[in-house]
Design a protein around this motif. Sequence first.
Motif, PDB file in Angstrom:
ATOM      1  N   ARG A 358       8.273 -91.777 -40.509  1.00  0.00           N
ATOM      2  CA  ARG A 358       9.409 -92.004 -41.408  1.00  0.00           C
ATOM      3  C   ARG A 358       9.138 -91.286 -42.720  1.00  0.00           C
ATOM      4  O   ARG A 358       8.101 -91.489 -43.349  1.00  0.00           O
ATOM      5  CB  ARG A 358       9.623 -93.494 -41.651  1.00  0.00           C
ATOM      6  N   ILE A 359      10.078 -90.448 -43.136  1.00  0.00           N
ATOM      7  CA  ILE A 359       9.946 -89.682 -44.379  1.00  0.00           C
ATOM      8  C   ILE A 359      10.959 -90.226 -45.383  1.00  0.00           C
ATOM      9  O   ILE A 359      12.171 -90.101 -45.198  1.00  0.00           O
ATOM     10  CB  ILE A 359      10.176 -88.178 -44.123  1.00  0.00           C
ATOM     11  N   GLU A 360      10.427 -90.857 -46.443  1.00  0.00           N
ATOM     12  CA  GLU A 360      11.280 -91.452 -47.472  1.00  0.00           C
ATOM     13  C   GLU A 360      10.901 -90.979 -48.877  1.00  0.00           C
ATOM     14  O   GLU A 360      11.550 -91.347 -49.846  1.00  0.00           O
ATOM     15  CB  GLU A 360      11.177 -92.982 -47.417  1.00  0.00           C
ATOM     16  N   GLU A 361       9.821 -90.164 -48.971  1.00  0.00           N
ATOM     17  CA  GLU A 361       9.357 -89.645 -50.250  1.00  0.00           C
ATOM     18  C   GLU A 361       9.357 -88.116 -50.211  1.00  0.00           C
ATOM     19  O   GLU A 361       9.293 -87.521 -49.136  1.00  0.00           O
ATOM     20  CB  GLU A 361       7.952 -90.152 -50.556  1.00  0.00           C
ATOM     21  N   PRO A 362       9.385 -87.460 -51.371  1.00  0.00           N
ATOM     22  CA  PRO A 362       9.414 -85.994 -51.392  1.00  0.00           C
ATOM     23  C   PRO A 362       8.186 -85.342 -50.780  1.00  0.00           C
ATOM     24  O   PRO A 362       8.262 -84.221 -50.277  1.00  0.00           O
ATOM     25  CB  PRO A 362       9.516 -85.672 -52.889  1.00  0.00           C
ATOM     26  N   GLY A 363       7.012 -86.004 -50.825  1.00  0.00           N
ATOM     27  CA  GLY A 363       5.809 -85.394 -50.286  1.00  0.00           C
ATOM     28  C   GLY A 363       5.203 -84.401 -51.257  1.00  0.00           C
ATOM     29  O   GLY A 363       5.551 -84.338 -52.438  1.00  0.00           O
ATOM     30  N   THR A 364       4.277 -83.583 -50.754  1.00  0.00           N
ATOM     31  CA  THR A 364       3.581 -82.596 -51.580  1.00  0.00           C
ATOM     32  C   THR A 364       4.345 -81.280 -51.582  1.00  0.00           C
ATOM     33  O   THR A 364       4.627 -80.725 -50.518  1.00  0.00           O
ATOM     34  CB  THR A 364       2.156 -82.347 -51.049  1.00  0.00           C
ATOM     35  N   ALA A 365       4.686 -80.803 -52.773  1.00  0.00           N
ATOM     36  CA  ALA A 365       5.397 -79.524 -52.889  1.00  0.00           C
ATOM     37  C   ALA A 365       4.438 -78.382 -52.583  1.00  0.00           C
ATOM     38  O   ALA A 365       3.355 -78.298 -53.150  1.00  0.00           O
ATOM     39  CB  ALA A 365       5.988 -79.368 -54.282  1.00  0.00           C
ATOM     40  N   LEU A 366       4.822 -77.507 -51.652  1.00  0.00           N
ATOM     41  CA  LEU A 366       3.974 -76.396 -51.236  1.00  0.00           C
ATOM     42  C   LEU A 366       4.407 -75.074 -51.844  1.00  0.00           C
ATOM     43  O   LEU A 366       3.589 -74.237 -52.205  1.00  0.00           O
ATOM     44  CB  LEU A 366       3.966 -76.278 -49.708  1.00  0.00           C
ATOM     45  N   SER A 367       5.699 -74.850 -51.900  1.00  0.00           N
ATOM     46  CA  SER A 367       6.209 -73.593 -52.452  1.00  0.00           C
ATOM     47  C   SER A 367       7.632 -73.810 -52.933  1.00  0.00           C
ATOM     48  O   SER A 367       8.324 -74.723 -52.485  1.00  0.00           O
ATOM     49  CB  SER A 367       6.176 -72.473 -51.397  1.00  0.00           C
ATOM     50  N   SER A 368       8.041 -72.972 -53.860  1.00  0.00           N
ATOM     51  CA  SER A 368       9.381 -73.055 -54.412  1.00  0.00           C
ATOM     52  C   SER A 368       9.936 -71.653 -54.578  1.00  0.00           C
ATOM     53  O   SER A 368       9.248 -70.766 -55.094  1.00  0.00           O
ATOM     54  CB  SER A 368       9.359 -73.776 -55.774  1.00  0.00           C
ATOM     55  N   PHE A 369      11.168 -71.460 -54.117  1.00  0.00           N
ATOM     56  CA  PHE A 369      11.820 -70.158 -54.211  1.00  0.00           C
ATOM     57  C   PHE A 369      13.059 -70.318 -55.093  1.00  0.00           C
ATOM     58  O   PHE A 369      13.832 -71.258 -54.930  1.00  0.00           O
ATOM     59  CB  PHE A 369      12.182 -69.647 -52.821  1.00  0.00           C
ATOM     60  N   LYS A 370      13.242 -69.400 -56.029  1.00  0.00           N
ATOM     61  CA  LYS A 370      14.215 -69.564 -57.108  1.00  0.00           C
ATOM     62  C   LYS A 370      15.657 -69.417 -56.654  1.00  0.00           C
ATOM     63  O   LYS A 370      16.570 -69.709 -57.418  1.00  0.00           O
ATOM     64  CB  LYS A 370      13.911 -68.568 -58.231  1.00  0.00           C
ATOM     65  N   GLU A 371      15.864 -68.955 -55.435  1.00  0.00           N
ATOM     66  CA  GLU A 371      17.227 -68.733 -54.959  1.00  0.00           C
ATOM     67  C   GLU A 371      17.417 -69.435 -53.615  1.00  0.00           C
ATOM     68  O   GLU A 371      16.450 -69.698 -52.905  1.00  0.00           O
ATOM     69  CB  GLU A 371      17.488 -67.231 -54.798  1.00  0.00           C
ATOM     70  N   PRO A 372      18.659 -69.723 -53.239  1.00  0.00           N
ATOM     71  CA  PRO A 372      18.895 -70.277 -51.903  1.00  0.00           C
ATOM     72  C   PRO A 372      18.709 -69.192 -50.848  1.00  0.00           C
ATOM     73  O   PRO A 372      18.875 -67.999 -51.113  1.00  0.00           O
ATOM     74  CB  PRO A 372      20.356 -70.741 -51.973  1.00  0.00           C
ATOM     75  N   GLY A 373      18.339 -69.582 -49.666  1.00  0.00           N
ATOM     76  CA  GLY A 373      18.146 -68.618 -48.584  1.00  0.00           C
ATOM     77  C   GLY A 373      17.595 -69.306 -47.354  1.00  0.00           C
ATOM     78  O   GLY A 373      17.583 -70.538 -47.255  1.00  0.00           O
ATOM     79  N   CYS A 374      17.114 -68.523 -46.421  1.00  0.00           N
ATOM     80  CA  CYS A 374      16.552 -69.028 -45.166  1.00  0.00           C
ATOM     81  C   CYS A 374      15.040 -69.173 -45.340  1.00  0.00           C
ATOM     82  O   CYS A 374      14.363 -68.220 -45.719  1.00  0.00           O
ATOM     83  CB  CYS A 374      16.872 -68.071 -44.032  1.00  0.00           C
ATOM     84  N   LEU A 375      14.505 -70.342 -45.061  1.00  0.00           N
ATOM     85  CA  LEU A 375      13.078 -70.617 -45.190  1.00  0.00           C
ATOM     86  C   LEU A 375      12.554 -71.077 -43.836  1.00  0.00           C
ATOM     87  O   LEU A 375      12.950 -72.127 -43.323  1.00  0.00           O
ATOM     88  CB  LEU A 375      12.841 -71.684 -46.256  1.00  0.00           C
ATOM     89  N   ARG A 376      11.669 -70.256 -43.225  1.00  0.00           N
ATOM     90  CA  ARG A 376      11.093 -70.572 -41.923  1.00  0.00           C
ATOM     91  C   ARG A 376       9.574 -70.676 -42.048  1.00  0.00           C
ATOM     92  O   ARG A 376       8.970 -70.012 -42.895  1.00  0.00           O
ATOM     93  CB  ARG A 376      11.454 -69.515 -40.880  1.00  0.00           C
ATOM     94  N   THR A 377       8.964 -71.493 -41.223  1.00  0.00           N
ATOM     95  CA  THR A 377       7.525 -71.724 -41.293  1.00  0.00           C
ATOM     96  C   THR A 377       6.867 -71.415 -39.955  1.00  0.00           C
ATOM     97  O   THR A 377       7.455 -71.632 -38.888  1.00  0.00           O
ATOM     98  CB  THR A 377       7.216 -73.178 -41.692  1.00  0.00           C
ATOM     99  N   PHE A 378       5.605 -70.936 -40.025  1.00  0.00           N
ATOM    100  CA  PHE A 378       4.857 -70.554 -38.827  1.00  0.00           C
ATOM    101  C   PHE A 378       3.392 -70.939 -39.005  1.00  0.00           C
ATOM    102  O   PHE A 378       2.891 -71.033 -40.126  1.00  0.00           O
ATOM    103  CB  PHE A 378       4.946 -69.040 -38.583  1.00  0.00           C
ATOM    104  N   ALA A 379       2.699 -71.139 -37.890  1.00  0.00           N
ATOM    105  CA  ALA A 379       1.247 -71.289 -37.916  1.00  0.00           C
ATOM    106  C   ALA A 379       0.637 -69.899 -38.059  1.00  0.00           C
ATOM    107  O   ALA A 379       1.051 -68.954 -37.393  1.00  0.00           O
ATOM    108  CB  ALA A 379       0.758 -71.965 -36.637  1.00  0.00           C
ATOM    109  N   TYR A 380      -0.390 -69.790 -38.919  1.00  0.00           N
ATOM    110  CA  TYR A 380      -0.875 -68.471 -39.304  1.00  0.00           C
ATOM    111  C   TYR A 380      -2.389 -68.472 -39.458  1.00  0.00           C
ATOM    112  O   TYR A 380      -2.955 -69.346 -40.124  1.00  0.00           O
ATOM    113  CB  TYR A 380      -0.214 -68.056 -40.621  1.00  0.00           C
TER     114      TYR A 380
END
Length: 403
Positions: A358-380
């Motif tokens: 259950r996710i009810e809190e913001p959690g730890t911020a990892l990155s922030s991008f100044k504009e809206p767009g598509c954000l995808r994540t991968f194992a690296y």
Amino acid sequence: MATPPPPTDGEVDVDEGLSLPTDAFVEVLLRLPPSCRLWARLVCRHWRDVIDARTPRIPPPKVLAFFSNDKTASVYVVDDLERGRGREVWRISAKESRIRYVAAVGTCNGLLCLCDEDKPGGAIALLNPATGKTLRVPPLPVSYRRLYGYAKDYAFGFVPATGAYKLLRVPCHGNMTGGFSVLQALTLGDAAWRDVDVAPHDSCRFGTGVVSVGGAAYWVTEGVEERVVLFDLRDERVAFDAPLPEGAGPGKGWGSHCHLVEFHGRLGLAVTAYRTPADKTELWVLGDGAGGGAQGWSKRYSVRVEGVGHRLAEPHFAHVGEYVLTVQSEGREKSHLHAHRMRDAGRKLLSSEVRSVRIEEPGTALSSFKEPGCLRTFAYVETTEPLSVYKVDRWIKGGSIRK
């Protein structure tokens, strides 16, 4: 049973009629990139034992975030999920590169596959974010470039048994009807794509993605009965197809979404129901735990997001069994990536167990991008594996590496 001592002497057969002292063989292995050592383990038991005992262990994967819109594209690597520490390693702007929209296909052994969605056919290139080198991939035949390309049409995979990297294009255009019987495949190093005949299939379901896992590519068909198709990248044939979990097919009701993911080396299917007051996502894994063999599904995660304006990251949202990743958008201003550590992090799931989150809190911020767009994540996994063996080219002019 006692653990056998690591190999320290003797000889290792490296080819028919050719042997090397074990110590010399280890020196060769230490000069190979981690991805090569991975497939070298499959040669024989003795090679595996030497590699496991005498070479460094491959570190656990990191999270790579790929952000893009019609103005810019950037790669951000998260080094420490718990503390939210990371770094931008690559960025381009549309003004500098003259490429309006770049999307990410996927990652494999530290290489990132990119697609120029602004060109007919979708021009493909590979990027090693750790070195900044890019590789231009031969374009599709002209007959397949009538429509603009989409990253979700492609799969980028590695065949452990041969060490080959392969690209696969599956016709997943949203307006395509009548199915298909031909795919396009490319082995890196070849001069051109080739057609691969397959048994006639219903159209690929656009939006669910084409995912490469463990030497195979998967996609979901669109029709009366949606099925997942496994395409063997080594033999270049359809190995099997299987029905989706009951009630998990795409479009099974208003306000739902289904997409394929890679989950700890297996194929996963994430099914999200968008409801008020909470969104709920169920993760099904193919051939894992109870469910009936290689083609059986089992439900492993049930994630509920409530009270925060987040959605689960795609396609990589559950990281190393300890974190769930989410994306937050602030209207037309910013995009954020967050990590949520599970309460029972580190505990291995029991057979047929479903982990509720259950996710009810913001959690730890990892990155922030100044504009809206598509954000995808991968194992690296970072690597300095060179692309020079495939004739490196600067496909994206103006791309810069930030150390």
